[in-house]
Design a protein around this motif. Structure first.
Motif, mmCIF file in Angstrom:
data_model
loop_
_atom_site.group_PDB
_atom_site.id
_atom_site.type_symbol
_atom_site.label_atom_id
_atom_site.label_comp_id
_atom_site.label_asym_id
_atom_site.label_seq_id
_atom_site.Cartn_x
_atom_site.Cartn_y
_atom_site.Cartn_z
ATOM 1 N N ILE A 317 45.894 38.245 85.374
ATOM 2 C CA ILE A 317 45.380 37.397 84.285
ATOM 3 C C ILE A 317 46.547 36.860 83.457
ATOM 4 C CG2 ILE A 317 43.872 37.311 82.263
ATOM 5 C CD1 ILE A 317 42.304 38.156 84.682
ATOM 6 N N VAL A 318 47.411 37.778 83.029
ATOM 7 C CA VAL A 318 48.485 37.389 82.108
ATOM 8 C C VAL A 318 49.479 36.447 82.800
ATOM 9 C CG1 VAL A 318 50.386 38.271 80.694
ATOM 10 C CG2 VAL A 318 48.186 39.465 80.720
ATOM 11 N N GLY A 319 49.849 36.778 84.046
ATOM 12 C CA GLY A 319 50.786 35.916 84.769
ATOM 13 C C GLY A 319 50.196 34.543 85.059
ATOM 14 N N SER A 320 48.893 34.488 85.274
ATOM 15 C CA SER A 320 48.251 33.187 85.515
ATOM 16 C C SER A 320 48.257 32.342 84.246
ATOM 17 C CB SER A 320 46.812 33.375 86.004
ATOM 18 O OG SER A 320 46.805 34.079 87.227
ATOM 19 N N ILE A 321 48.068 32.996 83.096
ATOM 20 C CA ILE A 321 48.158 32.252 81.825
ATOM 21 C C ILE A 321 49.586 31.732 81.650
ATOM 22 C CG2 ILE A 321 47.992 32.420 79.307
ATOM 23 C CD1 ILE A 321 45.743 34.474 79.714
ATOM 24 N N GLN A 322 50.567 32.548 82.027
ATOM 25 C CA GLN A 322 51.960 32.071 81.947
ATOM 26 C C GLN A 322 52.160 30.830 82.832
ATOM 27 O OE1 GLN A 322 53.622 36.225 82.674
ATOM 28 N NE2 GLN A 322 55.241 35.363 81.398
ATOM 29 N N ALA A 323 51.550 30.842 84.014
ATOM 30 C CA ALA A 323 51.685 29.684 84.909
ATOM 31 C C ALA A 323 51.058 28.438 84.272
ATOM 32 C CB ALA A 323 51.032 29.980 86.261
ATOM 33 N N ILE A 324 49.894 28.604 83.645
ATOM 34 C CA ILE A 324 49.253 27.459 82.982
ATOM 35 C C ILE A 324 50.142 26.919 81.868
ATOM 36 C CG2 ILE A 324 47.337 26.734 81.495
ATOM 37 C CD1 ILE A 324 45.496 28.541 83.007
ATOM 38 N N GLU A 325 50.662 27.830 81.046
ATOM 39 C CA GLU A 325 51.513 27.384 79.939
ATOM 40 C C GLU A 325 52.762 26.668 80.453
ATOM 41 O OE1 GLU A 325 50.936 27.444 76.484
ATOM 42 O OE2 GLU A 325 48.957 27.745 77.369
ATOM 43 N N THR A 326 53.290 27.145 81.575
ATOM 44 C CA THR A 326 54.475 26.509 82.166
ATOM 45 C C THR A 326 54.145 25.083 82.593
ATOM 46 O OG1 THR A 326 55.217 28.669 82.939
ATOM 47 C CG2 THR A 326 56.203 26.730 83.995
ATOM 48 N N ILE A 327 53.020 24.924 83.259
ATOM 49 C CA ILE A 327 52.621 23.592 83.721
ATOM 50 C C ILE A 327 52.367 22.667 82.523
ATOM 51 C CG2 ILE A 327 50.689 22.361 84.825
ATOM 52 C CD1 ILE A 327 50.723 24.673 86.909
ATOM 53 N N LYS A 328 51.762 23.205 81.463
ATOM 54 C CA LYS A 328 51.538 22.388 80.265
ATOM 55 C C LYS A 328 52.857 21.943 79.643
ATOM 56 C CE LYS A 328 48.559 24.109 77.350
ATOM 57 N NZ LYS A 328 47.918 25.258 76.656
ATOM 58 N N LEU A 329 53.836 22.841 79.636
ATOM 59 C CA LEU A 329 55.148 22.444 79.084
ATOM 60 C C LEU A 329 55.768 21.331 79.927
ATOM 61 C CD1 LEU A 329 56.952 25.807 78.167
ATOM 62 C CD2 LEU A 329 56.006 24.131 76.587
ATOM 63 N N ILE A 330 55.645 21.451 81.253
ATOM 64 C CA ILE A 330 56.246 20.448 82.138
ATOM 65 C C ILE A 330 55.565 19.094 81.936
ATOM 66 C CG2 ILE A 330 56.568 19.756 84.567
ATOM 67 C CD1 ILE A 330 56.669 22.829 85.199
ATOM 68 N N LEU A 331 54.244 19.112 81.838
ATOM 69 C CA LEU A 331 53.493 17.856 81.784
ATOM 70 C C LEU A 331 53.238 17.365 80.360
ATOM 71 C CD1 LEU A 331 50.908 18.468 84.638
ATOM 72 C CD2 LEU A 331 53.121 17.311 84.733
ATOM 73 N N GLY A 332 53.357 18.267 79.389
ATOM 74 C CA GLY A 332 53.195 17.849 77.996
ATOM 75 C C GLY A 332 51.766 17.564 77.583
ATOM 76 N N PHE A 333 50.795 18.226 78.184
ATOM 77 C CA PHE A 333 49.420 18.030 77.704
ATOM 78 C C PHE A 333 48.928 19.299 77.010
ATOM 79 C CE2 PHE A 333 48.545 19.722 81.992
ATOM 80 C CZ PHE A 333 47.573 20.656 81.720
ATOM 81 N N GLY A 334 47.840 19.140 76.268
ATOM 82 C CA GLY A 334 47.202 20.292 75.628
ATOM 83 C C GLY A 334 48.016 20.859 74.471
ATOM 84 N N SER A 335 47.548 22.006 73.953
ATOM 85 C CA SER A 335 48.264 22.696 72.877
ATOM 86 C C SER A 335 48.898 23.927 73.480
ATOM 87 C CB SER A 335 47.308 23.157 71.789
ATOM 88 O OG SER A 335 46.362 22.173 71.520
ATOM 89 N N SER A 336 50.202 24.028 73.372
ATOM 90 C CA SER A 336 50.883 25.167 73.992
ATOM 91 C C SER A 336 50.735 26.394 73.098
ATOM 92 C CB SER A 336 52.349 24.847 74.227
ATOM 93 O OG SER A 336 53.072 25.107 73.049
ATOM 94 N N LEU A 337 51.166 27.536 73.619
ATOM 95 C CA LEU A 337 51.124 28.786 72.853
ATOM 96 C C LEU A 337 52.366 28.960 71.977
ATOM 97 C CD1 LEU A 337 49.622 31.438 75.366
ATOM 98 C CD2 LEU A 337 48.555 30.523 73.300
ATOM 99 N N VAL A 338 53.097 27.886 71.702
ATOM 100 C CA VAL A 338 54.234 27.987 70.771
ATOM 101 C C VAL A 338 53.708 28.427 69.404
ATOM 102 C CG1 VAL A 338 55.981 26.668 69.501
ATOM 103 C CG2 VAL A 338 55.674 26.280 71.949
ATOM 104 N N GLY A 339 54.262 29.514 68.884
ATOM 105 C CA GLY A 339 53.824 29.999 67.569
ATOM 106 C C GLY A 339 52.486 30.697 67.579
ATOM 107 N N ARG A 340 51.938 30.908 68.757
ATOM 108 C CA ARG A 340 50.622 31.555 68.886
ATOM 109 C C ARG A 340 50.771 32.749 69.821
ATOM 110 N NH1 ARG A 340 47.360 26.858 71.474
ATOM 111 N NH2 ARG A 340 45.598 28.269 71.246
#
Lengths: 390, 91
Positions: A317-340
């Motif tokens: 679960i946790v590693g998959s969330i990391q993968a999602i956040e990584t893809i969001k950083l690369i593509l720049g969509f959504g709200s990242s977990l920066v500061g969260r």
């Protein structure tokens, strides 16, 4: 019955046309440049940043590509005919500020404005990434970004396994893996990169086999070393993003110091027994590991998973969330977990979110990057003092 | 003030497995002291000898880190939740 000329004149009478110079100014101040040519024309040359949507798919797909109908749109084709019809259609669909560019891409190019030959997906890639291409947030341009991205996984273990598999499947073009262990049977309860045939093999080699078999687009770089102060800067500076799946505090603190110095975002995950934590440290834009955790707990209060156990699915679960956040950083969509700070409790099946802030006492910051010294850390993980200003 | 304190897995040995404990307290410090009275052992885990929160334990009032509020002196509204988030490093 109207002929072509009459149809065109009728369309032009209902829309506004601009020349390429005006179009360029509009795009510079936020207008969308909508390229309605066919794929073979686009592939020979296009305007960077333009949105590609062949006129045949205009009505059915434009609302997915340009969701905000109040945003100014400049329609462009090769010579200005198709874009005139497209502009009228866009007005009929409710786009409130639409123009057609006279002379089209050919005139844009002749006038010496910026264009380039876009990188295009192969037919195999188009098929493989079809579900991504359907998402406006990814699309062909996003998929190219993923293929061009370089992500380093710290650890090919519990967290690194699902993260690496999903990033490889998503088409992240360069995946680095740092791990100096060999595959052990006790890893297989959660480290799904490996299997029975790989027992005794270097983990990085096993990981490379699995990822390459999954997606030949991925170039897997292996680092079969213990990460230390002498090699960490060289290794992580080759990557855009680091996914932290390390299994101890000293490496996490050392990664923090090196990543802050270099300004590389770290997608953090950690797990213990039934609970996991995820966040994103972007040293240029938010809090970092030392802000979240000024010092590590003493070893007697922080047993490792090898001592205290971990539910095998938890890192999935946790590693998959990391993968999602990584893809969001690369593509720049959504709200990242920066500061969260996202915490997950698998026993109660609860996600909770807490705010992270910059600690004013923390000196290991992006602003101090030139003075940060990446050195071996003692058990208490305190950073080296900042170097004297140059 | 009635306060709910959420206990992480690592510290549930002290609460007999309970994942949350109800206590009374007007401040974060009072609430955590009440927790230690009900389930001895928390004081050593959460506080230094000088009574300040240990730097490797994050305590949140609702979703705010109490270090950036008034620390242990932060007032706790009735019915609010305090979460203890331990540092973990497993991967």
């Amino acid at each position: 019955m109207a002929n072509f000329r009459e149809l065109l004149n009728a369309a032009k009478s209902e829309i506004r046309e601009v020349d390429p110079a005006e179009a360029e100014r509009m795009v510079a101040s936020g207008a969308v440049l909508l390229d309605v040519r066919e794929a073979d024309e686009f592939e020979q040359g296009a305007v960077p940043g333009s949105v590609f949507l062949p006129r045949g798919h205009l009505e059915s797909q434009v609302e997915g590509k340009v969701a905000d109908k109040s945003v100014p749109v400049v329609a462009m084709c090769a010579g200005g005919v198709r874009s005139a019809f497209a502009a009228r259609t866009l007005q009929e669909l409710g786009y409130s500020d639409v123009v057609s560019m006279v002379g089209g891409f050919n005139r844009w190019k002749d006038e010496g404005r910026e264009w380039r030959v876009p990188e295009v997906l192969t037919p195999e890639q188009r098929n493989r990434y079809q579900r991504h291409l359907l998402l406006p947030e990814v699309g062909e341009e996003g998929q190219q970004k993923l293929l061009g991205a370089k992500v380093l996984l710290l650890g090919a273990g519990g967290l690194g396994s699902p993260a690496a598999l999903y990033l490889a499947a998503a088409g992240v073009g360069t995946i680095g893996i740092v791990d100096m262990d060999v595959v052990d049977e006790s890893n297989l309860q959660r480290q799904i990169l490996h299997n029975l045939d790989r027992i005794g093999e270097r983990k990085v080699d096993s990981a490379k086999k699995t990822l390459t078999a999954l997606n030949p687009d991925v170039n897997v770089l292996t680092f079969d070393v213990r990460l230390d102060a002498s090699n960490i800067t060289d290794i992580i500076s080759q990557f855009d993003i680091v996914v932290d799946g390390a299994d101890n505090f000293p490496v996490r603190y050392m990664l923090n110091d090196a990543s802050v110095k270099l300004g590389i975002p770290v997608v953090h995950g950690s797990i213990f027994r039934f609970e996991g934590q995820v966040t994103v440290f972007d040293p240029r834009n938010g809090p970092t590991y030392r802000d979240m955790l000024p010092e590590p707990p003493p070893p007697e209060l922080a047993p490792s998973c090898s001592e205290a156990g971990v539910l095998g699915v938890l890192p999935g679960i946790v590693g998959s969330i990391q993968a999602i956040e990584t893809i969001k950083l690369i593509l720049g969509f959504g709200s990242s977990l920066v500061g969260r700070y996202l915490t997950f409790d698998s026993q109660d099946m609860e996600f909770r979110e807490f705010k992270l802030r910059k600690d004013p006492e923390n000196q290991i910051t992006w602003e101090n990057r030139d003075r940060i010294q990446v050195v071996p850390l003692e058990d208490h993980c305190m950073p080296a003092p900042l170097a004297a200003p140059a | 003030m009635s306060v709910t304190i959420r206990i992480p897995t690592t510290l549930r040995t002290l609460t007999g497995g309970e994942s949350q404990v109800q206590v009374d307290g007007a401040t974060v410090g009072d609430a955590l002291s009440a927790l230690d009275s009900a389930h001895p052992g928390f004081r050593d885990r959460l506080f230094d000898d000088d009574g300040s929160l240990r730097r490797f334990v994050n305590v949140f009032l609702a979703d705010d880190d109490v270090r950036y509020l008034d620390g242990v002196d932060t007032a706790v509204p009735d019915g609010e939740t305090i979460s203890i988030i331990p540092a973990v490093a497993g991967g």
